[in-house]
Design a protein around this motif. Structure first.
Motif, PDB file in Angstrom:
ATOM      1  N   GLY A 135       0.835  -1.206   0.000  1.00 60.27           N
ATOM      2  CA  GLY A 135       0.000   0.000   0.000  1.00 60.27           C
ATOM      3  C   GLY A 135       0.858   1.240   0.000  1.00 60.27           C
ATOM      4  N   GLY A 136       0.242   2.363   0.400  1.00 58.50           N
ATOM      5  CA  GLY A 136       0.953   3.643   0.401  1.00 58.50           C
ATOM      6  C   GLY A 136       1.915   3.736   1.578  1.00 58.50           C
ATOM      7  N   PHE A 137       2.506   4.916   1.729  1.00 58.21           N
ATOM      8  CA  PHE A 137       3.493   5.122   2.781  1.00 58.21           C
ATOM      9  C   PHE A 137       2.805   5.700   4.012  1.00 58.21           C
ATOM     10  CE2 PHE A 137       5.377   5.385  -1.385  1.00 58.21           C
ATOM     11  CZ  PHE A 137       6.386   4.435  -1.279  1.00 58.21           C
ATOM     12  N   SER A 138       3.448   5.516   5.160  1.00 51.64           N
ATOM     13  CA  SER A 138       2.859   6.024   6.389  1.00 51.64           C
ATOM     14  C   SER A 138       3.982   6.403   7.338  1.00 51.64           C
ATOM     15  CB  SER A 138       1.991   4.914   6.993  1.00 51.64           C
ATOM     16  OG  SER A 138       1.542   5.314   8.244  1.00 51.64           O
ATOM     17  N   ILE A 139       4.061   7.689   7.662  1.00 56.16           N
ATOM     18  CA  ILE A 139       5.068   8.094   8.639  1.00 56.16           C
ATOM     19  C   ILE A 139       4.363   8.826   9.777  1.00 56.16           C
ATOM     20  CG2 ILE A 139       7.011   8.213   7.024  1.00 56.16           C
ATOM     21  CD1 ILE A 139       6.616  11.254   7.002  1.00 56.16           C
ATOM     22  N   ALA A 140       4.972   8.773  10.954  1.00 57.37           N
ATOM     23  CA  ALA A 140       4.305   9.301  12.156  1.00 57.37           C
ATOM     24  C   ALA A 140       4.100  10.808  12.070  1.00 57.37           C
ATOM     25  CB  ALA A 140       5.118   8.937  13.384  1.00 57.37           C
TER      26      ALA A 140
ATOM     27  N   ALA B  52      -6.163   4.817  -4.583  1.00 63.33           N
ATOM     28  CA  ALA B  52      -7.402   5.581  -4.408  1.00 63.33           C
ATOM     29  C   ALA B  52      -8.528   4.673  -3.898  1.00 63.33           C
ATOM     30  CB  ALA B  52      -7.803   6.232  -5.738  1.00 63.33           C
ATOM     31  N   ASN B  53      -9.588   5.323  -3.376  1.00 64.88           N
ATOM     32  CA  ASN B  53     -10.682   4.561  -2.761  1.00 64.88           C
ATOM     33  C   ASN B  53     -11.554   3.820  -3.752  1.00 64.88           C
ATOM     34  OD1 ASN B  53      -9.928   5.416  -0.287  1.00 64.88           O
ATOM     35  ND2 ASN B  53     -11.290   7.209  -0.283  1.00 64.88           N
ATOM     36  N   GLU B  54     -11.535   4.248  -5.000  1.00 64.48           N
ATOM     37  CA  GLU B  54     -12.347   3.567  -6.010  1.00 64.48           C
ATOM     38  C   GLU B  54     -11.626   3.625  -7.357  1.00 64.48           C
ATOM     39  OE1 GLU B  54     -15.940   5.823  -6.941  1.00 64.48           O
ATOM     40  OE2 GLU B  54     -15.197   7.496  -5.747  1.00 64.48           O
TER      41      GLU B  54
ATOM     42  N   SER C 245      -6.680  10.691   1.701  1.00 68.54           N
ATOM     43  CA  SER C 245      -7.096   9.576   0.839  1.00 68.54           C
ATOM     44  C   SER C 245      -7.652  10.139  -0.458  1.00 68.54           C
ATOM     45  CB  SER C 245      -8.081   8.648   1.549  1.00 68.54           C
ATOM     46  OG  SER C 245      -9.190   9.356   1.972  1.00 68.54           O
ATOM     47  N   LEU C 246      -7.236   9.564  -1.558  1.00 68.17           N
ATOM     48  CA  LEU C 246      -7.698  10.027  -2.872  1.00 68.17           C
ATOM     49  C   LEU C 246      -9.018   9.333  -3.195  1.00 68.17           C
ATOM     50  CD1 LEU C 246      -4.487  10.134  -5.124  1.00 68.17           C
ATOM     51  CD2 LEU C 246      -5.448  11.901  -3.637  1.00 68.17           C
ATOM     52  N   GLN C 247      -9.934  10.127  -3.804  1.00 67.38           N
ATOM     53  CA  GLN C 247     -11.282   9.585  -4.001  1.00 67.38           C
ATOM     54  C   GLN C 247     -11.414   8.645  -5.191  1.00 67.38           C
ATOM     55  OE1 GLN C 247     -13.071  13.375  -4.124  1.00 67.38           O
ATOM     56  NE2 GLN C 247     -12.652  13.552  -1.928  1.00 67.38           N
ATOM     57  N   GLY C 248     -10.708   8.874  -6.239  1.00 68.29           N
ATOM     58  CA  GLY C 248     -10.980   8.127  -7.472  1.00 68.29           C
ATOM     59  C   GLY C 248     -12.173   8.745  -8.180  1.00 68.29           C
TER      60      GLY C 248
ATOM     61  N   LEU D 277      -7.995  17.527  -7.599  1.00 68.37           N
ATOM     62  CA  LEU D 277      -9.376  17.190  -7.980  1.00 68.37           C
ATOM     63  C   LEU D 277      -9.832  15.895  -7.307  1.00 68.37           C
ATOM     64  CD1 LEU D 277      -9.433  18.002 -11.800  1.00 68.37           C
ATOM     65  CD2 LEU D 277     -10.715  19.156  -9.972  1.00 68.37           C
ATOM     66  N   LEU D 278      -8.850  15.047  -6.994  1.00 70.35           N
ATOM     67  CA  LEU D 278      -9.182  13.765  -6.356  1.00 70.35           C
ATOM     68  C   LEU D 278      -9.112  13.850  -4.834  1.00 70.35           C
ATOM     69  CD1 LEU D 278      -7.180  11.462  -8.794  1.00 70.35           C
ATOM     70  CD2 LEU D 278      -9.671  11.699  -8.667  1.00 70.35           C
ATOM     71  N   GLY D 279      -8.838  15.058  -4.305  1.00 66.91           N
ATOM     72  CA  GLY D 279      -8.837  15.243  -2.849  1.00 66.91           C
ATOM     73  C   GLY D 279      -7.479  15.449  -2.223  1.00 66.91           C
ATOM     74  N   ALA D 280      -6.426  15.562  -3.017  1.00 65.88           N
ATOM     75  CA  ALA D 280      -5.082  15.719  -2.444  1.00 65.88           C
ATOM     76  C   ALA D 280      -4.906  17.107  -1.827  1.00 65.88           C
ATOM     77  CB  ALA D 280      -4.022  15.502  -3.523  1.00 65.88           C
ATOM     78  N   ASP D 281      -4.045  17.158  -0.795  1.00 66.83           N
ATOM     79  CA  ASP D 281      -3.735  18.412  -0.109  1.00 66.83           C
ATOM     80  C   ASP D 281      -2.254  18.722  -0.378  1.00 66.83           C
ATOM     81  OD1 ASP D 281      -3.123  20.448   1.623  1.00 66.83           O
ATOM     82  OD2 ASP D 281      -4.047  19.512   3.382  1.00 66.83           O
TER      83      ASP D 281
END
Ligand SMILES: O=C(O)C1=C[C@@H](OP(=O)(O)O)[C@@H](O)[C@H](O)C1
Ligand SMILES: C=C(OP(=O)(O)O)C(=O)O
Length: 427
Positions: free
Chosen positions: A80-85, A184-186, A157-160, A135-139
């Motif tokens: 999956g994607g990356f995750s840092i604290a 993305a979620n979808e 999380s990106l919407q798709g 457009l897909l929800g990125a910040d």
């Protein structure tokens, strides 16, 4: 300054270093895949080091070891994607193949990421990719000039769904988006807009995604459907093929001063669009022999010509210096995006070619090169652009020789270039 004196003949074979474009895609996809991936023949250069260092900072576990085939990287995928604290700063030099794909992947990850690079990276656009991701929800925020790195990304999380992206400045925006969308979620329907550039690199991305278990549906040339909520799957072992852009300098040497020069690591079976460089040499009069995994070129009476080189922008620079050895003018067109790369390559190339006595016209999207009667010895500036250093090395086949400033800028994609090149040059 590196002085290359006259060499009358090119002959021999070279084991190409791994492809930059494939290595940086494979490193990223392996990091996001389920399972362990063993990457073989990975290019060890500035561009892939920036990607590898970034993955390390993102918490990816991998080991590196040099073996007979080059660099082996064993990566434990994250499924999956990356995750840092909290937050991480990633310095990506001037590596487009690190900056663009990581922007997209991190927009769909967890954590706060600051993506920085060399000054030139801050002049290379990224706006169309950021627009699509937003457009897909990125910040994503621009830290200096809007549309350019450095960037501050808050993972989300990106919407798709549906998204369109302008592919007229760089195919890397499209590749980056496609590679991130399985997170993305979808499912996402991606529409490409604008006059598309560097198309074979998009196909390369689809091929690599498929090797890592994600099938993108290509509806037509401008529409793709990428499955969402999906994880890449490790292919187990994956061998990075030789770099077809790096091959161009050796193949051109064979065309100008062969002997026969053979490159090993790219050929008919290659996934890289830049293998088509050999076809342009053939059209110019060189003799070309193809194998599945090698290409050989021998000298021919080279003629100039008119070439649309949009599909092979990197190897196209080698055509510009080869043109000095051809009969008649050469026109290279539809490479507007040369202006957006390591330097403004249209301007840099025109300036440096003129130093040899060539008559050069610089168009918005290309060059017309009239070779000089006698090629003059030039002191070539390289503009921190590895390809300037490498493609001007061909002037060693002109009786006057050539001087190349800051030749070691070839470290970006080919640190051992001048050793390998001198091994096929004979006086
Ligand atoms: O996707 C890739 O690996 C690349 C795409 C091309 O860039 P553009 O799409 O910006 O032309 C090319 O010039 C670059 O060296 C590598
Ligand atoms: C354009 C190039 O690099 P980048 O991947 O940084 O875009 C190149 O290697 O010629």
């Amino acid at each position: 300054m590196l002085a290359l004196e006259y060499q009358s003949r090119a002959e021999g074979s070279v084991n190409l270093p791994g492809s930059k474009s494939i290595a940086n895609r494979a490193l990223l996809l392996a990091a996001m895949a389920q399972g362990e991936t063993i990457l073989q023949s990975v290019l060890d250069s500035d561009d892939t080091r920036h990607m590898r260092n970034a993955l390390r900072k993102l918490g990816v576990n991998y080991t590196e070891q040099h073996n007979a085939q080059g660099l082996e990287v064993r990566i434990q995928g994250r499924a999956g994607g990356f995750s840092i604290a909290d937050s991480a700063e990633l310095f990506l030099g001037n590596a487009g193949t690190a900056m663009r794909p990581l922007t997209a992947a991190l927009a769909a990850s967890q954590g706060i990421f600051r993506l920085t690079g060399e000054e030139r990276m801050y002049e290379r656009p990224i706006g169309p990719l950021v627009d699509a991701l937003r457009l897909l929800g990125a910040d994503i925020n621009y830290l200096q000039e809007a549309g350019y790195p450095p960037l501050l990304i808050h993972g989300a999380s990106l919407q798709g769904g549906r998204v369109s992206i302008d592919g007229s400045l760089s195919s890397q925006f499209v590749s980056a988006l496609l590679m991130a969308l399985p997170l993305a979620n979808e499912d996402t329907v991606v529409e490409l807009t604008g006059d598309l550039v560097s198309l074979p690199y998009i196909q390369l991305t689809l091929d690599l995604m498929s090797r890592f278990g994600i099938q993108v549906q290509q509806v037509d040339t401008r529409h793709f459907i990428v499955p969402g909520k999906s994880s890449y799957q490790s292919p187990g072992e994956f061998v990075v093929e030789g770099d077809a852009s790096s091959a161009s300098y050796f193949l051109a040497a064979g065309a100008i001063a062969g002997g026969t020069v053979t490159v090993k690591g790219t050929g008919l079976a290659s996934l890289q669009g830049d293998k088509a460089f050999a076809e342009i040499l053939e059209q110019m009069g060189a003799q070309v022999a193809w194998g599945q995994n090698h290409i050989s070129v021998s000298r021919g009476e080279l003629q100039g010509g008119h070439f649309d080189l949009n599909a092979i922008p990197d190897a196209a620079m080698t055509i510009a210096t080869t043109a000095l050895f051809a009969k008649g003018p050469t026109e290279i067109r539809n490479v507007y995006n040369w202006r957006l790369k390591e330097t403004d390559r249209l301007h840099a190339m025109a300036t440096e070619l003129r130093k040899t006595g060539a008559e050069v016209t610089e168009y918005d999207d290309g060059l017309r090169i009239v070779p000089p009667a006698v090629i003059q010895r030039a002191r070539v500036a390289t503009y921190n652009d590895h390809r300037m250093a490498m493609c001007f090395s061909l002037l060693t086949f002109a009786p006057a020789g050539v001087e190349i400033e800051d030749a070691q800028c070839c470290d970006k994609t080919y640190p051992e270039f001048f050793q390998d090149f001198s091994a096929i040059c004979h006086n």
